[in-house]
Design an enzyme around this catalytic site. Structure first.
Site, mmCIF file in Angstrom:
data_model
loop_
_atom_site.group_PDB
_atom_site.id
_atom_site.type_symbol
_atom_site.label_atom_id
_atom_site.label_comp_id
_atom_site.label_asym_id
_atom_site.label_seq_id
_atom_site.Cartn_x
_atom_site.Cartn_y
_atom_site.Cartn_z
ATOM 1 N N ALA A 155 18.138 -21.262 10.894
ATOM 2 C CA ALA A 155 17.802 -21.162 9.474
ATOM 3 C C ALA A 155 18.846 -20.300 8.772
ATOM 4 O O ALA A 155 19.322 -19.307 9.329
ATOM 5 C CB ALA A 155 16.416 -20.556 9.322
ATOM 6 N N PHE B 132 4.204 -20.213 10.999
ATOM 7 C CA PHE B 132 5.195 -21.252 10.738
ATOM 8 C C PHE B 132 4.607 -22.331 9.818
ATOM 9 O O PHE B 132 5.251 -22.780 8.853
ATOM 10 C CB PHE B 132 5.634 -21.826 12.087
ATOM 11 C CG PHE B 132 6.819 -22.730 12.024
ATOM 12 C CD1 PHE B 132 7.826 -22.522 11.102
ATOM 13 C CD2 PHE B 132 6.931 -23.801 12.913
ATOM 14 C CE1 PHE B 132 8.918 -23.375 11.044
ATOM 15 C CE2 PHE B 132 8.017 -24.654 12.864
ATOM 16 C CZ PHE B 132 9.013 -24.437 11.924
ATOM 17 N N ASP C 20 16.975 -24.366 4.962
ATOM 18 C CA ASP C 20 16.319 -23.295 4.200
ATOM 19 C C ASP C 20 17.326 -22.181 3.957
ATOM 20 O O ASP C 20 18.214 -21.957 4.775
ATOM 21 C CB ASP C 20 15.125 -22.740 4.990
ATOM 22 C CG ASP C 20 13.940 -23.690 4.917
ATOM 23 O OD1 ASP C 20 13.713 -24.255 3.831
ATOM 24 O OD2 ASP C 20 13.265 -23.871 5.936
ATOM 25 N N TYR D 6 19.862 -26.067 14.105
ATOM 26 C CA TYR D 6 20.888 -25.275 13.441
ATOM 27 C C TYR D 6 20.124 -24.123 12.811
ATOM 28 O O TYR D 6 19.209 -24.360 12.007
ATOM 29 C CB TYR D 6 21.481 -26.167 12.368
ATOM 30 C CG TYR D 6 22.814 -25.807 11.817
ATOM 31 C CD1 TYR D 6 23.964 -26.051 12.549
ATOM 32 C CD2 TYR D 6 22.933 -25.264 10.533
ATOM 33 C CE1 TYR D 6 25.210 -25.763 12.015
ATOM 34 C CE2 TYR D 6 24.172 -24.980 10.002
ATOM 35 C CZ TYR D 6 25.298 -25.234 10.749
ATOM 36 O OH TYR D 6 26.529 -24.953 10.219
ATOM 37 N N HIS E 5 8.575 -37.273 18.889
ATOM 38 C CA HIS E 5 9.615 -36.242 18.995
ATOM 39 C C HIS E 5 8.920 -34.896 19.210
ATOM 40 O O HIS E 5 8.126 -34.465 18.362
ATOM 41 C CB HIS E 5 10.435 -36.211 17.694
ATOM 42 C CG HIS E 5 11.561 -35.241 17.708
ATOM 43 N ND1 HIS E 5 12.737 -35.457 18.402
ATOM 44 C CD2 HIS E 5 11.714 -34.027 17.109
ATOM 45 C CE1 HIS E 5 13.562 -34.441 18.224
ATOM 46 N NE2 HIS E 5 12.960 -33.550 17.451
ATOM 47 N N SER F 252 11.515 -37.957 22.587
ATOM 48 C CA SER F 252 12.746 -37.171 22.388
ATOM 49 C C SER F 252 12.319 -35.710 22.300
ATOM 50 O O SER F 252 11.155 -35.415 22.004
ATOM 51 C CB SER F 252 13.489 -37.620 21.127
ATOM 52 O OG SER F 252 12.620 -37.651 20.015
ATOM 53 N N LYS G 212 16.882 -40.678 0.806
ATOM 54 C CA LYS G 212 17.663 -40.322 1.994
ATOM 55 C C LYS G 212 18.013 -41.574 2.809
ATOM 56 O O LYS G 212 19.114 -41.706 3.314
ATOM 57 C CB LYS G 212 16.901 -39.283 2.839
ATOM 58 C CG LYS G 212 16.694 -37.965 2.076
ATOM 59 C CD LYS G 212 16.414 -36.781 2.986
ATOM 60 C CE LYS G 212 14.975 -36.549 3.246
ATOM 61 N NZ LYS G 212 14.727 -35.258 3.941
ATOM 62 N N GLU H 17 13.299 -31.591 21.076
ATOM 63 C CA GLU H 17 14.127 -30.678 20.284
ATOM 64 C C GLU H 17 14.237 -29.321 20.985
ATOM 65 O O GLU H 17 13.251 -28.786 21.466
ATOM 66 C CB GLU H 17 13.506 -30.486 18.896
ATOM 67 C CG GLU H 17 14.346 -29.561 18.023
ATOM 68 C CD GLU H 17 13.709 -29.321 16.665
ATOM 69 O OE1 GLU H 17 13.626 -30.268 15.866
ATOM 70 O OE2 GLU H 17 13.289 -28.166 16.421
HETATM 71 P P1 FAD Z 1 14.779 -32.398 1.716
HETATM 72 O O1 FAD Z 1 14.004 -33.574 2.154
HETATM 73 O O2 FAD Z 1 16.109 -32.604 1.167
HETATM 74 O O3 FAD Z 1 13.901 -31.560 0.652
HETATM 75 C C1 FAD Z 1 12.549 -31.218 0.953
HETATM 76 C C2 FAD Z 1 11.645 -31.719 -0.164
HETATM 77 O O4 FAD Z 1 11.987 -31.030 -1.357
HETATM 78 C C3 FAD Z 1 11.817 -33.210 -0.445
HETATM 79 O O5 FAD Z 1 10.977 -33.995 0.399
HETATM 80 C C4 FAD Z 1 11.464 -33.278 -1.921
HETATM 81 O O6 FAD Z 1 10.070 -33.329 -2.108
HETATM 82 C C5 FAD Z 1 11.961 -31.932 -2.456
HETATM 83 N N1 FAD Z 1 13.324 -32.039 -3.019
HETATM 84 C C6 FAD Z 1 14.456 -31.468 -2.537
HETATM 85 N N2 FAD Z 1 15.506 -31.750 -3.320
HETATM 86 C C7 FAD Z 1 15.040 -32.526 -4.336
HETATM 87 C C8 FAD Z 1 15.626 -33.151 -5.473
HETATM 88 N N3 FAD Z 1 16.927 -33.011 -5.734
HETATM 89 N N4 FAD Z 1 14.834 -33.895 -6.281
HETATM 90 C C9 FAD Z 1 13.499 -34.033 -6.039
HETATM 91 N N5 FAD Z 1 12.890 -33.463 -4.967
HETATM 92 C C10 FAD Z 1 13.639 -32.722 -4.130
HETATM 93 N N6 FAD Z 1 15.921 -26.179 9.283
HETATM 94 C C11 FAD Z 1 17.003 -25.525 9.759
HETATM 95 O O7 FAD Z 1 17.458 -24.545 9.147
HETATM 96 N N7 FAD Z 1 17.648 -25.926 10.898
HETATM 97 C C12 FAD Z 1 17.243 -27.014 11.597
HETATM 98 O O8 FAD Z 1 17.839 -27.355 12.615
HETATM 99 C C13 FAD Z 1 16.094 -27.741 11.125
HETATM 100 N N8 FAD Z 1 15.665 -28.849 11.762
HETATM 101 C C14 FAD Z 1 14.624 -29.576 11.221
HETATM 102 C C15 FAD Z 1 14.248 -30.790 11.834
HETATM 103 C C16 FAD Z 1 13.222 -31.561 11.301
HETATM 104 C C17 FAD Z 1 12.851 -32.860 11.973
HETATM 105 C C18 FAD Z 1 12.535 -31.123 10.129
HETATM 106 C C19 FAD Z 1 11.420 -31.952 9.549
HETATM 107 C C20 FAD Z 1 12.893 -29.921 9.518
HETATM 108 C C21 FAD Z 1 13.939 -29.148 10.051
HETATM 109 N N9 FAD Z 1 14.358 -27.958 9.449
HETATM 110 C C22 FAD Z 1 15.448 -27.266 9.942
HETATM 111 C C23 FAD Z 1 13.637 -27.419 8.273
HETATM 112 C C24 FAD Z 1 14.286 -27.903 6.971
HETATM 113 O O9 FAD Z 1 15.590 -27.387 6.864
HETATM 114 C C25 FAD Z 1 13.435 -27.407 5.816
HETATM 115 O O10 FAD Z 1 12.202 -28.060 5.802
HETATM 116 C C26 FAD Z 1 14.122 -27.519 4.454
HETATM 117 O O11 FAD Z 1 13.341 -26.762 3.520
HETATM 118 C C27 FAD Z 1 14.212 -28.935 3.947
HETATM 119 O O12 FAD Z 1 15.245 -29.650 4.514
HETATM 120 P P2 FAD Z 1 15.256 -31.278 4.347
HETATM 121 O O13 FAD Z 1 16.612 -31.773 4.518
HETATM 122 O O14 FAD Z 1 14.226 -31.907 5.160
HETATM 123 O O15 FAD Z 1 14.845 -31.315 2.827
#
Ligand code: FAD
Length: 289
Positions: free
Chosen positions: A44, A211, A102, A42, A260, A8, A160, A10
């Site tokens: 940052a 990065f 972020d 999407y 991916h 896949s 999740k 991105e």
């Molecule tokens: P989460 O998994 O929700 O949080 C990251 C980590 O923080 C967790 O693994 C955990 O250790 C800790 N954490 C968070 N909340 C809690 C809690 N309540 N309790 C305990 N621990 C917690 N960013 C963009 O802006 N746009 C995009 O399109 C984008 N695409 C992405 C695609 C992929 C495949 C990946 C891996 C990342 C992408 N990102 C993107 C980056 C991502 O937004 C950042 O890494 C962000 O900081 C975390 O988002 P997440 O949903 O993965 O985090």
């Protein structure tokens, strides 16, 4: 020999006309490899909401590919975020990559919008409640900068999946061993859903280094050393292809059957690596007659 993996790709949404042509060119180069799906990021800090939406809908309509839209919780109310998701579903796009996201640059740690989703888990639950989406999520083989304790990323990934995600895509990493350690820890924690390695072909070493530092991906000393030498000799492309192909082969030997690729809207390196892994355009008898 291991079977060719399912791949896949991105992309990020184009910001101007020239970038739109570049994206379309990338799609034209990579779609003959029959990707399982393609995804559109999407920006940052929630910066490309409209661009992402337009790119997702156009790709869905014009490319015939299965498109997944990234969606984050940043800078939007719950209602606004769900409205975008529902617009996708209405347009026939039911794959979402659901992320916390972020914060906008320079604004410190993530802070939820007062009426917004407070975490990726909340967003996943709300999307799952609609029953309209196939939900993918992010996963972190190297510790995420917000990871609160040893194993915190694994525990949070489990939450999740429990909230309704069906598959995870990892942040990029440099050594297959990093992925296998994470996969083992996930298995131990009772996660049995697919975890797909996110692979970043290194087009620009300086950019990738920056990065990696921001997102917590560990850079092994040998990679750093290899790029320093290759840059001196003007052979970065060769090294990047070799390193990426070897990483993917090691992953496949360890049982990985999906990859991916973070293409950064540049098709050549991803295409070359895919070809080396046996992912080649499907040629029909009509094409050769
Ligand atoms: P989460 O998994 O929700 O949080 C990251 C980590 O923080 C967790 O693994 C955990 O250790 C800790 N954490 C968070 N909340 C809690 C809690 N309540 N309790 C305990 N621990 C917690 N960013 C963009 O802006 N746009 C995009 O399109 C984008 N695409 C992405 C695609 C992929 C495949 C990946 C891996 C990342 C992408 N990102 C993107 C980056 C991502 O937004 C950042 O890494 C962000 O900081 C975390 O988002 P997440 O949903 O993965 O985090």
């Amino acid at each position: 020999m291991t079977a060719a993996p399912r791949v896949s790709f991105e992309f990020f949404p184009p910001q101007n006309l020239e970038a739109s042509f570049r994206l379309w060119d990338t799609v034209q180069h990579l779609s003959p490899l029959s990707p399982h799906f393609v995804s559109v990021t999407y920006g940052a800090g929630g910066t490309t909401r409209d661009l992402t939406r337009d790119a997702v809908k156009t790709l869905h309509k014009a490319s015939g590919l299965n498109v997944a839209a990234h969606l984050t919780c940043v800078s939007a109310t719950r209602e606004e975020t769900l409205q975008i998701a529902n617009e996708y579903a209405d347009a026939g796009v039911s794959d979402i990559v659901a992320l916390r996201g972020d914060p906008p640059k320079g604004s410190g740690a993530f802070k939820a919008h007062p009426e917004g989703f407070g975490s990726s888990v909340e967003l996943i639950e709300a999307l799952a409640d609609t029953g309209r989406f196939n939900i993918r999520v992010g996963a972190y083989p190297d510790p995420h900068p917000d990871c609160r304790a040893d194993g915190g990323d694994v525990e949070y990934l489990k939450r999740k999946f429990d909230a309704g995600a069906t598959e995870a895509i990892t942040q990029f990493f440099f050594e297959a061993e990093t992925f296998f350690r994470f996969r083992d820890a996930c298995e131990k924690a009772g996660i049995d859903a697919p975890i797909v390695p996110g692979v970043l072909p290194i087009e620009n070493w300086k950019g990738v280094k920056r990065f990696a530092q921001n997102c917590g991906a560990h850079i092994p000393a040998w990679v750093e050393h290899a790029f320093d030498s290759a840059i001196r000799d003007g052979r970065e492309d060769l090294l990047a292809t070799a390193i990426c192909t070897e990483l993917c082969s090691d992953l496949m030997e360890g049982g990985v059957d999906k990859l991916h690729f973070y293409t950064l809207n540049k098709p050549e390196l991803t295409r070359d690596v895919c070809h080396a892994l046996g992912v080649v355009p499907k040629v029909s008898l009509r094409d050769v007659a």
